[in-house]
Every structure is written in structure tokens, then in C-alpha cells.
Design a protein around this motif. Structure first.
Motif, PDB file in Angstrom:
ATOM      1  N   UNK A   1       1.086  -1.084  -0.216  1.00  0.00           N
ATOM      2  CA  UNK A   1       0.247   0.062   0.244  1.00  0.00           C
ATOM      3  C   UNK A   1       1.133   1.145   0.021  1.00  0.00           C
ATOM      4  N   UNK A   2      -0.117   2.684   0.155  1.00  0.00           N
ATOM      5  CA  UNK A   2       1.430   3.739   0.145  1.00  0.00           C
ATOM      6  C   UNK A   2       1.132   3.343   1.560  1.00  0.00           C
ATOM      7  N   UNK A   3       2.130   4.591   1.615  1.00  0.00           N
ATOM      8  CA  UNK A   3       3.083   4.713   3.294  1.00  0.00           C
ATOM      9  C   UNK A   3       2.257   4.902   3.769  1.00  0.00           C
ATOM     10  N   UNK A   4       0.974   6.334   4.190  1.00  0.00           N
ATOM     11  CA  UNK A   4      -0.155   5.938   5.221  1.00  0.00           C
ATOM     12  C   UNK A   4      -0.463   4.278   5.571  1.00  0.00           C
ATOM     13  N   UNK A   5      -0.904   4.457   4.242  1.00  0.00           N
ATOM     14  CA  UNK A   5      -2.040   2.860   5.155  1.00  0.00           C
ATOM     15  C   UNK A   5      -0.985   1.809   5.116  1.00  0.00           C
ATOM     16  N   UNK A   6       0.120   1.150   4.606  1.00  0.00           N
ATOM     17  CA  UNK A   6       0.747   0.702   5.487  1.00  0.00           C
ATOM     18  C   UNK A   6       1.336   0.795   7.196  1.00  0.00           C
ATOM     19  N   UNK A   7       1.311   1.966   7.338  1.00  0.00           N
ATOM     20  CA  UNK A   7       2.007   2.217   8.334  1.00  0.00           C
ATOM     21  C   UNK A   7       0.873   2.036   9.946  1.00  0.00           C
ATOM     22  N   UNK A   8      -0.486   1.789   9.327  1.00  0.00           N
ATOM     23  CA  UNK A   8      -1.401   1.520  10.225  1.00  0.00           C
ATOM     24  C   UNK A   8      -2.239   0.487   9.438  1.00  0.00           C
ATOM     25  N   UNK A   9      -1.190  -0.691   9.220  1.00  0.00           N
ATOM     26  CA  UNK A   9      -1.923  -1.326   8.632  1.00  0.00           C
ATOM     27  C   UNK A   9      -1.064  -2.296   9.911  1.00  0.00           C
ATOM     28  N   UNK A  10      -2.705  -3.450  10.515  1.00  0.00           N
ATOM     29  CA  UNK A  10      -2.021  -4.072  11.879  1.00  0.00           C
ATOM     30  C   UNK A  10      -1.548  -5.183  11.448  1.00  0.00           C
ATOM     31  N   UNK A  11      -1.096  -5.943   9.975  1.00  0.00           N
ATOM     32  CA  UNK A  11      -0.514  -7.250   8.796  1.00  0.00           C
ATOM     33  C   UNK A  11       0.893  -6.242   9.258  1.00  0.00           C
ATOM     34  N   UNK A  12       1.137  -4.537   9.364  1.00  0.00           N
ATOM     35  CA  UNK A  12       2.239  -4.769   9.732  1.00  0.00           C
ATOM     36  C   UNK A  12       2.947  -4.298  10.959  1.00  0.00           C
ATOM     37  N   UNK A  13       1.857  -4.385  11.894  1.00  0.00           N
ATOM     38  CA  UNK A  13       2.071  -3.538  13.031  1.00  0.00           C
ATOM     39  C   UNK A  13       2.525  -4.821  13.340  1.00  0.00           C
ATOM     40  N   UNK A  14       2.254  -6.092  13.022  1.00  0.00           N
ATOM     41  CA  UNK A  14       2.307  -7.814  13.694  1.00  0.00           C
ATOM     42  C   UNK A  14       2.923  -8.072  13.318  1.00  0.00           C
TER      43      UNK A  14
END
Length: 301
Positions: A256-269
Motif C-alpha cells: 500500500x501507500x506509506x500512510x496505509x501501510x504504517x497503519x496496517x495491523x498486519x504490518x504492526x504484527x
């Protein structure tokens, strides 16, 4: 070129944020790419596409398989399975130097400058198709002198652009870590590539040179080139990337875009663990303590 860049960036707005999402104009397409080391599956990418004309960041925790994927795509390693292409050209079993000649070049996390050659000599070596390198032409300098002069002129222009012209006659081994990164990037441009892959361009670079490197990476995109880079510096990722691909345990888990990825729960996990934000109840804590005490007693026995 600005209009083409805007169009390429705008096209990404319509792309789904699912792992392996299809792009409107991909320059690289890969499917079923796997690489195992013993019992460890370092790369297990079902599908990946890199959009042409934009900056794509490849991020993920240490050991996610990012550099291994770079090595596979550029011919520096052989996969166990999979297929991928660059500009429609299949790259399976294609040697790294042939991949570079097609216009897909890379830099390394640990720079690969030739320390005992001068900066200008390193630059000249980056050019392809040099007549003077052929055994039967090397003795006849008049046949290749003109081409070498053109190569040297191009190298000098790039050294000036990357502010390394003052180091022209210095040995590459005398450069700082940041200057070596600049030299490697400048040398990569000697083949006039379409796609530049940067493996942690900010690693080991002092803060004074970071801003300069950021500007150079952006200028590559502004010229119409495609950039794919691995980076752990999230500020850099947010600042210059148009699209972000996230890897964890060898797989692509989000895009995704940087903004959407940083807020993505899959990325946080992926970075913090799937249960990083789960509170333990008192009963859970008591059960955990009892389990630890039991293990300690068993070891003591």
C-alpha cells in the motif's frame, strides 16, 4: 517527465492493498518464488509486481527475506522454484551481469567498490560494451580510445552530480561509508538502467550525507527510472516512497501507500508480534508464573 511521474503515482491509487496486488504497468513480475536454506524457507513469495516509474520500498523485520529476494531477482542467487520477468524478459537462470545489461541494476548493503582502484577507474568499469576489454582489440588503442573518452566524460558528469568530483583520483578505499554509497549509486548509472535496486542505501551513512542520498534517490525517479529499495529507516520510507511492500518470514504480508501501510495491523504484527497488544489477565499471569516455576523445578531436579 513530471506528467509521466504524476500519472504513474496516480495509477497506484487504484491498486488494491492486498499482498501481491496487480499493478497497472509493472516493470517486474514474479510468481511462486521460493528459496530454502536447509530447513528454513527464507523466501516464499506467491506473487509480486513492481510498478514502473515510481519508488517502491521493500520493508520488514530482520530475517524477513528482503535481501534474499533481491539476490534472486538480480541473478546473484538461484531459487528453488519460481519465475519472474523484467520488461517481459524472463530472468530465470540469467546471470547477474546479463540482468544488468538488460537495465536492472542493484547496489549492496555492504558496498562493493574496488578499494585499490581510483574513483574514476571504478566508474569506468561500470560501463558495458567496452571495446578495449576485448582481447583482440586491446592492443589497438586507436580503435577504442574515442569510446573510452566518451565513457570518461559520462563518468565525470556523474561524479559531479554526486559531488564526488573532488575525489576523482583518490582510491575508492579511502572514501567514507556514505561516499562509497554515492559512488556505488553513480557507478550503477553508468549502464543507464531502467530499474535501480538499492539494498539499505542509508545503512552506515552519517546524518550529514543522508539528506543528499535522499535527494539522489528521488532524482532517479524524477528522471523516469524505477526505484526499488530495502530500508529500515521508516522516516525515509514515509518521505520518499510511493508504494510500500512488506515482507515477514519470507512472505509478502501487506502492500500500500506509506500512510496505509504504517497503519496496517498486519504490518504492526509483523514487526511487533501478532499478540503484542494483548493484555494478560490475572489468571493468565498466574498460569504463566506457575508454568515457569514448574520448568525451573524440573531443571533443578
Amino acid at each position: 517527465m513530471a506528467a509521466e511521474l504524476t500519472a504513474a503515482q496516480a495509477a497506484l491509487a487504484q491498486v488494491a492493498t492486498d499482498p501481491g496486488a496487480k499493478k497497472p504497468d509493472p516493470i517486474v513480475v514474479g510468481s511462486g518464488i521460493t528459496r530454502t536454506f536447509g530447513g528454513l524457507k527464507a523466501v516464499d513469495v506467491e506473487h509480486i509486481e513492481i510498478q514502473r516509474g515510481v519508488i517502491t520500498a521493500l520493508i520488514g523485520p530482520n530475517g524477513a527475506g528482503k535481501t534474499t529476494l533481491f539476490n534472486l531477482l538480480t541473478g546473484f542467487d538461484e531459487p528453488n522454484s519460481g519465475q519472474w520477468s523484467f520488461n517481459g524478459n524472463a530472468l530465470q537462470s540469467v546471470s547477474a551481469y546479463k540482468v544488468a545489461r538488460l537495465g536492472m541494476v542493484r547496489t549492496f548493503q555492504l558496498t562493493k567498490v574496488l578499494a585499490k582502484l581510483t574513483v574514476i577507474e571504478n566508474m569506468r568499469l561500470g560501463a558495458t560494451g567496452q571495446k578495449g576489454e576485448k582481447f583482440w582489440l586491446a592492443p589497438f588503442k586507436w580503435l577504442w580510445k574515442g569510446q573510452e573518452d566518451e565513457i570518461t566524460s559520462r563518468a565525470d558528469d556523474l561524479l559531479a552530480r554526486f559531488k564526488l568530483d573532488a575525489k576523482r583520483e583518490d582510491f575508492a578505499g579511502s572514501l567514507s561509508g556514505g561516499q562509497r554509497k554515492l559512488l556505488e549509486m553513480a557507478r550503477a548509472l553508468m549502464v543507464d538502467p531502467e530499474l535501480i535496486m538499492l539494498d539499505e542505501p542509508m545503512a552506515g551513512v552519517n546524518p550529514a550525507l543522508k539528506q543528499s542520498l535522499l535527494g539522489h534517490v528521488q532524482s532517479l525517479r524524477d528522471e523516469g527510472r524505477t526505484v526499488l529499495f530495502v530500508e529500515h529507516d521508516m522516516d525515509m520510507v514515509r518521505h520518499i516512497s510511493d508504494w510500500v511492500i512488506v515482507m515477514a518470514q519470507g512472505q509478502i504480508v501487506a502492500e500500500g501507500t506509506p500512510q496505509s501501510v504504517m497503519a496496517d495491523q498486519r504490518v504492526i504484527d509483523a514487526y511487533l508480534g501478532a499478540h503484542h497488544d494483548t493484555d494478560l489477565s490475572e489468571l493468565d499471569e498466574a498460569a504463566l508464573e506457575a508454568e515457569v516455576e514448574a520448568e525451573i523445578k524440573e531443571e533443578q531436579a
